[in-house]
Design a protein around this motif. Structure first.
Motif, PDB file in Angstrom:
ATOM      1  N   PHE A  73      -6.138   5.500   1.176  1.00  0.00           N
ATOM      2  CA  PHE A  73      -7.346   5.653   0.362  1.00  0.00           C
ATOM      3  C   PHE A  73      -6.987   5.550  -1.118  1.00  0.00           C
ATOM      4  O   PHE A  73      -5.917   6.000  -1.535  1.00  0.00           O
ATOM      5  CB  PHE A  73      -7.994   7.021   0.589  1.00  0.00           C
ATOM      6  CG  PHE A  73      -8.484   7.278   1.973  1.00  0.00           C
ATOM      7  CD1 PHE A  73      -9.787   6.964   2.331  1.00  0.00           C
ATOM      8  CD2 PHE A  73      -7.645   7.852   2.926  1.00  0.00           C
ATOM      9  CE1 PHE A  73     -10.256   7.232   3.620  1.00  0.00           C
ATOM     10  CE2 PHE A  73      -8.110   8.115   4.216  1.00  0.00           C
ATOM     11  CZ  PHE A  73      -9.415   7.805   4.557  1.00  0.00           C
ATOM     12  N   GLU A  74      -7.916   4.998  -1.878  1.00  0.00           N
ATOM     13  CA  GLU A  74      -7.798   5.040  -3.328  1.00  0.00           C
ATOM     14  C   GLU A  74      -7.988   6.493  -3.741  1.00  0.00           C
ATOM     15  O   GLU A  74      -8.925   7.139  -3.273  1.00  0.00           O
ATOM     16  CB  GLU A  74      -8.952   4.223  -3.903  1.00  0.00           C
ATOM     17  CG  GLU A  74      -8.615   3.314  -5.021  1.00  0.00           C
ATOM     18  CD  GLU A  74      -9.823   2.447  -5.334  1.00  0.00           C
ATOM     19  OE1 GLU A  74      -9.624   1.254  -5.533  1.00  0.00           O
ATOM     20  OE2 GLU A  74     -10.969   2.959  -5.357  1.00  0.00           O
ATOM     21  N   ARG A 116     -12.348   5.612  -1.327  1.00  0.00           N
ATOM     22  CA  ARG A 116     -12.479   4.282  -0.749  1.00  0.00           C
ATOM     23  C   ARG A 116     -11.256   3.956   0.109  1.00  0.00           C
ATOM     24  O   ARG A 116     -10.109   4.107  -0.340  1.00  0.00           O
ATOM     25  CB  ARG A 116     -12.645   3.239  -1.854  1.00  0.00           C
ATOM     26  CG  ARG A 116     -13.233   1.923  -1.374  1.00  0.00           C
ATOM     27  CD  ARG A 116     -13.667   1.069  -2.563  1.00  0.00           C
ATOM     28  NE  ARG A 116     -12.518   0.592  -3.319  1.00  0.00           N
ATOM     29  CZ  ARG A 116     -11.856  -0.534  -3.037  1.00  0.00           C
ATOM     30  NH1 ARG A 116     -12.231  -1.283  -2.023  1.00  0.00           N
ATOM     31  NH2 ARG A 116     -10.830  -0.906  -3.773  1.00  0.00           N
ATOM     32  N   LEU A 117     -11.509   3.525   1.344  1.00  0.00           N
ATOM     33  CA  LEU A 117     -10.435   3.125   2.248  1.00  0.00           C
ATOM     34  C   LEU A 117     -10.016   1.701   1.891  1.00  0.00           C
ATOM     35  O   LEU A 117     -10.835   0.783   1.929  1.00  0.00           O
ATOM     36  CB  LEU A 117     -10.948   3.188   3.690  1.00  0.00           C
ATOM     37  CG  LEU A 117      -9.982   2.838   4.811  1.00  0.00           C
ATOM     38  CD1 LEU A 117      -8.823   3.822   4.866  1.00  0.00           C
ATOM     39  CD2 LEU A 117     -10.717   2.831   6.160  1.00  0.00           C
ATOM     40  N   MET A 172       5.244  -1.951   2.387  1.00  0.00           N
ATOM     41  CA  MET A 172       4.216  -2.960   2.136  1.00  0.00           C
ATOM     42  C   MET A 172       3.748  -2.915   0.692  1.00  0.00           C
ATOM     43  O   MET A 172       3.415  -3.941   0.102  1.00  0.00           O
ATOM     44  CB  MET A 172       3.019  -2.738   3.063  1.00  0.00           C
ATOM     45  CG  MET A 172       3.384  -2.919   4.517  1.00  0.00           C
ATOM     46  SD  MET A 172       1.932  -3.235   5.525  1.00  0.00           S
ATOM     47  CE  MET A 172       1.584  -4.915   5.047  1.00  0.00           C
ATOM     48  N   GLU A 173       3.662  -1.700   0.148  1.00  0.00           N
ATOM     49  CA  GLU A 173       3.152  -1.529  -1.212  1.00  0.00           C
ATOM     50  C   GLU A 173       3.703  -0.197  -1.721  1.00  0.00           C
ATOM     51  O   GLU A 173       3.225   0.863  -1.323  1.00  0.00           O
ATOM     52  CB  GLU A 173       1.614  -1.507  -1.142  1.00  0.00           C
ATOM     53  CG  GLU A 173       0.894  -1.511  -2.460  1.00  0.00           C
ATOM     54  CD  GLU A 173       1.039  -2.821  -3.215  1.00  0.00           C
ATOM     55  OE1 GLU A 173       0.519  -3.842  -2.731  1.00  0.00           O
ATOM     56  OE2 GLU A 173       1.690  -2.812  -4.283  1.00  0.00           O
ATOM     57  N   SER A 174       4.677  -0.258  -2.599  1.00  0.00           N
ATOM     58  CA  SER A 174       5.335   0.993  -3.003  1.00  0.00           C
ATOM     59  C   SER A 174       4.352   1.951  -3.698  1.00  0.00           C
ATOM     60  O   SER A 174       4.506   3.160  -3.637  1.00  0.00           O
ATOM     61  CB  SER A 174       6.535   0.697  -3.892  1.00  0.00           C
ATOM     62  OG  SER A 174       6.115  -0.047  -5.012  1.00  0.00           O
ATOM     63  N   ASP A 209       0.599   8.860  -6.658  1.00  0.00           N
ATOM     64  CA  ASP A 209      -0.642   9.620  -6.782  1.00  0.00           C
ATOM     65  C   ASP A 209      -1.888   8.740  -6.912  1.00  0.00           C
ATOM     66  O   ASP A 209      -3.004   9.240  -6.866  1.00  0.00           O
ATOM     67  CB  ASP A 209      -0.569  10.536  -8.019  1.00  0.00           C
ATOM     68  CG  ASP A 209       0.129  11.843  -7.685  1.00  0.00           C
ATOM     69  OD1 ASP A 209       0.381  12.077  -6.482  1.00  0.00           O
ATOM     70  OD2 ASP A 209       0.432  12.619  -8.611  1.00  0.00           O
ATOM     71  N   ASP A 210      -1.695   7.448  -7.111  1.00  0.00           N
ATOM     72  CA  ASP A 210      -2.850   6.555  -7.191  1.00  0.00           C
ATOM     73  C   ASP A 210      -3.537   6.405  -5.841  1.00  0.00           C
ATOM     74  O   ASP A 210      -4.672   5.956  -5.755  1.00  0.00           O
ATOM     75  CB  ASP A 210      -2.420   5.162  -7.675  1.00  0.00           C
ATOM     76  CG  ASP A 210      -1.986   5.198  -9.124  1.00  0.00           C
ATOM     77  OD1 ASP A 210      -2.339   6.174  -9.820  1.00  0.00           O
ATOM     78  OD2 ASP A 210      -1.274   4.264  -9.559  1.00  0.00           O
TER      79      ASP A 210
END
Ligand SMILES: [Zn+2]
Ligand SMILES: [Zn+2]
Length: 274
Positions: free
Chosen positions: A258-259, A165-166, A226-228, A233-234
């Motif tokens: 991507f998730e 998922r993007l 923006m988001e460490s 790996d997530d």
């Protein structure tokens, strides 16, 4: 042996295709490609679908026609024939899969290109030599196979899609000004139309001067700032550098976040996938 899950998607695609619902049919096949990118049955059907869809657009409703957004999906690269003349970016789908089992003597009217069996080269119409009966090889003069097996498209304007998922798209442009809304929309349309299918966050920003690696370093840094968690790996972070057309075109770099888990799963073979 294809699984039942796969067969059902293939059957749905076949039925939708007969009803001239080309776009819906392709959506089913793309789910199959997400999990089984090389499945011959899916490739064959995709090839027939694109061949038919591109030639009989008038029979499909506007929202069921195949346009560039669908056709340049990188998951379809393997079903395309691509011209091997230097610098030529032409690609097309040949009648190869439609003629399986009854080849030889089949007439292809107005072929988009062909392949020389002696030279082993695939050429588009413009780079082949046209003759009364179709196209000839410009190197050896032999008549080209007008329905060659796909040699695979190597380039597409679109960035890669994953079976994931993007969640976020970060665009950095080089220069003093941030990207305009118009620029962002154009870039999404031509390079990453998958943003219109899900609902990822979209961020546009600018950076004065990219370093030597076309802005890759800046894009990764920006995503991490923006988001460490994006650097863990997530998530699966993919970077695509590019440039606007024209001499004064600005350079840009896209970070697709991507998730990091599969979006589509075959319930009978949960671990199947690329
Ligand atoms: Zn030849
Ligand atoms: Zn060509």
């Amino acid at each position: 042996m294809v699984s039942r899950w796969t067969q059902q998607l293939l059957d749905e695609a076949t039925a939708l295709m007969s009803a001239h619902r080309y776009r819906s049919a392709l959506e089913r096949l793309l789910v199959v490609f997400d999990v089984y990118p090389d499945l011959p049955e899916a490739r064959q059907l995709a090839s027939a679908l694109i061949y038919a869809g591109a030639r009989t657009t008038s029979e499909a409703a506007p929202d069921e026609q195949l346009g560039t957004r669908q056709l340049f999906d990188t998951r379809l690269n393997a079903v395309f024939c691509a011209c091997e003349a230097p610098g030529c970016g032409v690609s097309w789908v040949s009648a190869h899969h439609l003629l399986d089992g009854h080849r030889g003597g089949a007439m292809i009217s107005n072929p988009m290109g062909g392949c020389c069996e002696d030279c082993g080269v695939t050429l588009c119409k413009r780079h082949a030599r046209s003759a009364g009966h179709g196209l000839d090889c410009p190197r050896c003069g032999r008549q080209l196979d007008h329905a060659p097996a796909p040699n695979g498209r190597r380039q597409s304007a679109q960035t890669e899609r994953l079976n994931k998922r993007l969640v976020h798209v970060i665009v950095l442009v080089e220069g003093k000004k941030p990207p305009s809304a118009e620029f962002m929309t154009g870039l999404c349309e031509s390079v990453m139309p998958d943003v219109f299918e899900g609902s990822p966050r979209i961020t546009g920003n600018h950076y004065r001067k990219f370093t030597a690696d076309e802005g890759r370093t800046e894009a990764v840094f920006h995503a991490g700032a923006m988001e460490s968690a994006y650097l863990t790996d997530d998530y699966d972070l993919r970077i695509y550098p590019g440039k606007q057309a024209g001499r004064r075109g600005r350079r840009w770099v896209i970070a697709k976040v991507f998730e990091n888990r599969p979006k589509h799963i075959d319930p009978e073979h949960p671990s199947a996938g690329p």
